[in-house]
Write an enzyme that holds these catalytic residues in place. Structure first.
Site, short mmCIF file in Angstrom:
data_model
loop_
_atom_site.label_atom_id
_atom_site.label_comp_id
_atom_site.label_asym_id
_atom_site.label_seq_id
_atom_site.Cartn_x
_atom_site.Cartn_y
_atom_site.Cartn_z
N ARG A 78 6.09 7.61 -11.74
CA ARG A 78 5.80 6.31 -11.15
C ARG A 78 6.69 5.23 -11.81
O ARG A 78 6.96 5.32 -13.01
CB ARG A 78 4.34 5.99 -11.41
CG ARG A 78 3.82 4.68 -10.88
CD ARG A 78 3.69 4.72 -9.41
NE ARG A 78 2.81 3.67 -8.89
CZ ARG A 78 2.79 3.33 -7.61
NH1 ARG A 78 3.57 3.92 -6.73
NH2 ARG A 78 1.95 2.40 -7.19
N THR A 91 6.84 5.34 1.56
CA THR A 91 6.44 6.61 0.94
C THR A 91 6.77 7.81 1.82
O THR A 91 6.86 7.69 3.03
CB THR A 91 4.91 6.58 0.70
OG1 THR A 91 4.65 5.39 -0.02
CG2 THR A 91 4.38 7.79 0.01
N THR A 120 8.04 7.42 -3.25
CA THR A 120 8.02 6.17 -2.49
C THR A 120 8.93 5.09 -3.04
O THR A 120 9.28 5.09 -4.22
CB THR A 120 6.58 5.62 -2.43
OG1 THR A 120 6.54 4.55 -1.50
CG2 THR A 120 6.11 5.13 -3.78
N ASN A 140 7.61 2.17 -1.98
CA ASN A 140 6.48 1.34 -1.56
C ASN A 140 6.65 0.94 -0.10
O ASN A 140 6.40 1.72 0.77
CB ASN A 140 6.25 0.14 -2.47
CG ASN A 140 4.92 -0.53 -2.15
OD1 ASN A 140 4.02 0.12 -1.65
ND2 ASN A 140 4.78 -1.81 -2.42
N ASP A 149 2.14 -3.21 -5.94
CA ASP A 149 0.95 -2.35 -6.11
C ASP A 149 0.10 -2.79 -7.30
O ASP A 149 -1.02 -2.31 -7.48
CB ASP A 149 1.36 -0.88 -6.28
CG ASP A 149 1.54 -0.18 -4.93
OD1 ASP A 149 1.19 -0.79 -3.91
OD2 ASP A 149 2.03 0.96 -4.91
N SER A 208 -1.55 3.50 -7.91
CA SER A 208 -1.05 4.07 -6.65
C SER A 208 -2.20 4.69 -5.87
O SER A 208 -3.28 4.95 -6.41
CB SER A 208 -0.02 5.13 -6.98
OG SER A 208 0.35 5.85 -5.83
N SER A 209 -1.96 4.94 -4.58
CA SER A 209 -2.91 5.70 -3.77
C SER A 209 -2.35 7.08 -3.43
O SER A 209 -2.98 7.84 -2.69
CB SER A 209 -3.20 4.97 -2.46
OG SER A 209 -3.75 3.71 -2.71
N GLY A 217 1.45 6.26 3.56
CA GLY A 217 0.45 5.47 4.28
C GLY A 217 -0.29 4.45 3.42
O GLY A 217 -1.33 3.94 3.84
N GLY A 218 0.24 4.17 2.22
CA GLY A 218 -0.38 3.14 1.38
C GLY A 218 -1.84 3.47 1.12
O GLY A 218 -2.19 4.61 0.76
O1 DON Z 1 1.73 4.06 -4.41
C1 DON Z 1 1.18 3.63 -3.43
O2 DON Z 1 0.00 3.79 -3.18
C2 DON Z 1 2.01 2.88 -2.39
N1 DON Z 1 3.14 2.30 -3.03
C3 DON Z 1 2.40 3.83 -1.30
C4 DON Z 1 3.20 3.16 -0.21
C5 DON Z 1 3.23 3.90 1.07
O3 DON Z 1 2.62 4.92 1.24
C6 DON Z 1 4.03 3.28 2.16
N2 DON Z 1 4.04 4.12 3.31
N3 DON Z 1 3.64 3.89 4.39
#
Ligand code: DON
Length: 567
Positions: free
Chosen positions: A103, A376, A394, A396, A418, A447-448, A468-469
């Site tokens: 990360r 991501t 990712t 982000n 984040d 992070s997710s 997908g955040g």
């Molecule tokens: O680490 C995380 O949770 C976010 N930065 C992920 C970002 C993400 O999945 C964007 N995609 N749609």
């Protein structure tokens, strides 16, 4: 940076980045790509093919990881990266499991309130666009750490086809051309000039990224430190500083990927291993699954009213805990054991009722006695030796900060968003954070990302994950349930329509066209707020399922250009 034009552009670009591919309901439970021995599923055909090429050369999943990850950086600059970070969860053929955290980190010069103005308000876009949004990249450290510890081939062999791909070029897909066009104005606004990816690119064109080929060649010749202290590091830092970034050479030199103990928990006869903090993925997934385990989802049916109610209510509770308790474990104490304990989770679901929703405002985080702390891409690989990996990586947001290092051929992340810039203030994904996820020098932002490996009766069963955040955790959850509870094939499990709740805002996001009007009306009648607009697609899952006869089934999400390749 603060002007309205840019705000509108950013808003548009975040919306445009979602593929509004037509959703459909799973009618026929058909299998995806089948392979006898080994498989790579990723966001691009070329990246899956290169991963398989490395496996065929005698490499294993960790060699294929390095090749696939870099091939995604070439062909899928939307999220594939050198300028971002990620997480790896693995299971070796002998059953050993582990996790690697690569990360991004906050720069040494970062401060807790760096995104606030003099009145203590969050400065719009500062943590999402341009040079101040960038965290210290971890991807090169991650792929080297994994490959050197577990890989079989030498780095030059692994990177050779990727360098060729960057030199010879890749063909732009329809989806990709649309995205380049949608982002053109924001690329221009941030970079103050046209970059390699722009609106004149059409589907079918070939993009050659010579600058990236040179960067990869230097990394292949000199190893990991080329990126963190060599010529590439110097070029990167001098570029970043000319753009106003606070990242220094010392930041790069100090960066290390870290081996972490993954989160492991049981659900029925499955053992699920997923990413630990600084990702919230494993803990949240574990909490949700443990909360829903007592309910007979299989009896209620796939995406049926009662199934959705149970899952949504568990999700709310888990995301409320996420926002309060979770952050970088090197900086905050996380009560992981309690958060995943049966007693705590039963108590969290005590006020659940099928009669009406629990309002998010009444929920908050659970009480833990003695706790004093205050865009991501995913790929899954199974190799011919029986090793399995799940990797989510990712920048982000789509194309990260949009800042493109032309001389090096890659985008830089906007991962600083984040962090929780201010307690209670939602970030881009609408996630609320608290002290545990506040900014501090060298801290990793929460992070997710949820790269996950599932075992059934002790044997490898599935490797899965998604972008997908905030919706990553719930997309992985639904994919596992679709296979385990509802008997869907891997392909149909990833394609099935998805829904999501993250505590705040207090609404259920559902993919449009994926759910009956009748069901939506029933949920509304119970008091749920439904949002069909926020997420045209929820997640873009790639996974591999081990079938009873030992063959592999790939699930490559129809929402993107994702492809499974195997042999
Ligand atoms: O680490 C995380 O949770 C976010 N930065 C992920 C970002 C993400 O999945 C964007 N995609 N749609």
């Amino acid at each position: 940076m603060k002007n309205r034009f840019l705000t509108l552009l950013i808003l548009f670009s975040f919306i445009a980045c979602k593929d509004v591919s037509k959703q459909h309901k799973t009618e026929v439970n058909t299998r995806g790509t089948i392979a006898e021995k080994a498989m790579v599923v990723s966001a691009r055909k070329e990246a899956s093919e290169i991963g398989v090429q490395i496996l065929k050369l005698g490499g294993n999943a960790f060699d294929a990881m390095m090749a696939t990850e870099m091939a995604l950086a070439v062909t899928y600059p939307y999220a594939g990266n050198l300028g971002g970070g990620g997480f790896l969860v693995f299971r070796l053929a002998d059953g050993t499991k582990g996790a690697l955290d690569y990360r991004e980190k906050a720069p040494l010069a970062s401060t807790k309130n760096m995104y606030l103005d003099d009145n203590g308000n969050v400065i719009k876009n500062l943590s999402t666009v341009g040079s101040m949004a960038i965290g210290v990249p971890g991807t090169i450290a991650g792929i080297f750490e994994a490959q050197q510890k577990y890989g079989k081939l030498d780095v030059k062999t692994v990177l050779k086809p990727v360098i060729e791909l960057a030199n010879n070029g890749f063909v732009v897909t329809k989806r990709q051309a649309k995205r380049f066009a949608a982002y053109d104005s924001i690329f221009n606004a941030v970079n103050k000039k046209q970059i390699l990816f722009n609106k004149s690119i059409k589907a079918g064109d070939t993009i050659r990224n010579k600058a990236l080929a040179h960067t990869l060649q230097r990394i292949s010749d000199h190893g990991r430190n080329e990126f963190y202290s060599g010529k590439t590091a110097e070029t990167l830092v001098s570029f970043l500083q000319s753009e106003g970034s606070i990242i220094t050479l010392e930041d790069l030199k100090k960066y290390e990927a870290k081996w972490r103990n993954p989160v492991t928990f049981e659900y029925d006869d499955l053992t699920i291993t997923s990413m630990s903090p600084p990702s919230s993925g494993g803990i949240c997934l574990g909490q949700i699954m443990k909360m829903i385990e007592p309910f007979d989802l299989n009896d209620y049916g796939h995406n049926a009213l009662k199934t959705i109610q149970v899952i949504i209510e568990a999700e709310k509770r888990a995301y409320a805990d996420r926002s309060y308790y979770l952050g970088d474990p090197d900086f905050v104490d996380i009560p992981t054991e309690t958060l995943l304990s049966d007693v705590y989770l039963q108590d969290r679901m005590n006020n659940f009722s099928f009669e009406k929703p629990t309002p998010s405002d009444d929920l908050s985080h659970g009480n833990i006695v003695g706790y004093e702390s205050d865009e991501t891409t995913h790929y899954s690989i199974v190799d011919q030796f029986g090793n399995a990996i799940a990797v989510t990586t990712t920048l982000n947001g789509a194309y990260g900060s949009k800042l493109y290092a032309e001389e090096l051929g890659f985008f830089l992340n906007n991962e600083m968003d984040d962090f929780s810039s201010k307690p209670g203030e939602p970030n881009y994904f609408g996630l609320i954070g608290a002290e545990a996820n506040s900014i501090a020098p060298e801290k990793r932002m929460l992070s997710s990302m949820t790269p996950t490996i599932v075992e059934k009766e002790g044997e490898l069963y599935m490797t899965v994950g998604t972008p997908g955040g905030s919706t990553i955790i719930t997309s992985v959850l639904q994919t596992i349930l679709n296979v385990h509870e509802f008997g869907l094939t891997m392909q149909n499990a990833v394609d099935a329509p998805r829904f999501h709740h993250q505590w705040l805002p207090d609404e259920i996001r559902m993919e449009p066209n994926g759910f009956d009007d009748k069901l939506i009306k029933e949920l509304e009648a119970l008091g749920y707020t439904i949002n069909l607009k926020r997420s045209p697609v929820i997640g873009k899952v790639d996974g591999i399922l081990i079938l009873d006869n030992g063959t592999l089934e790939g699930g490559a999400d129809h929402r993107g250009d994702d492809t499974a390749v195997g042999f």
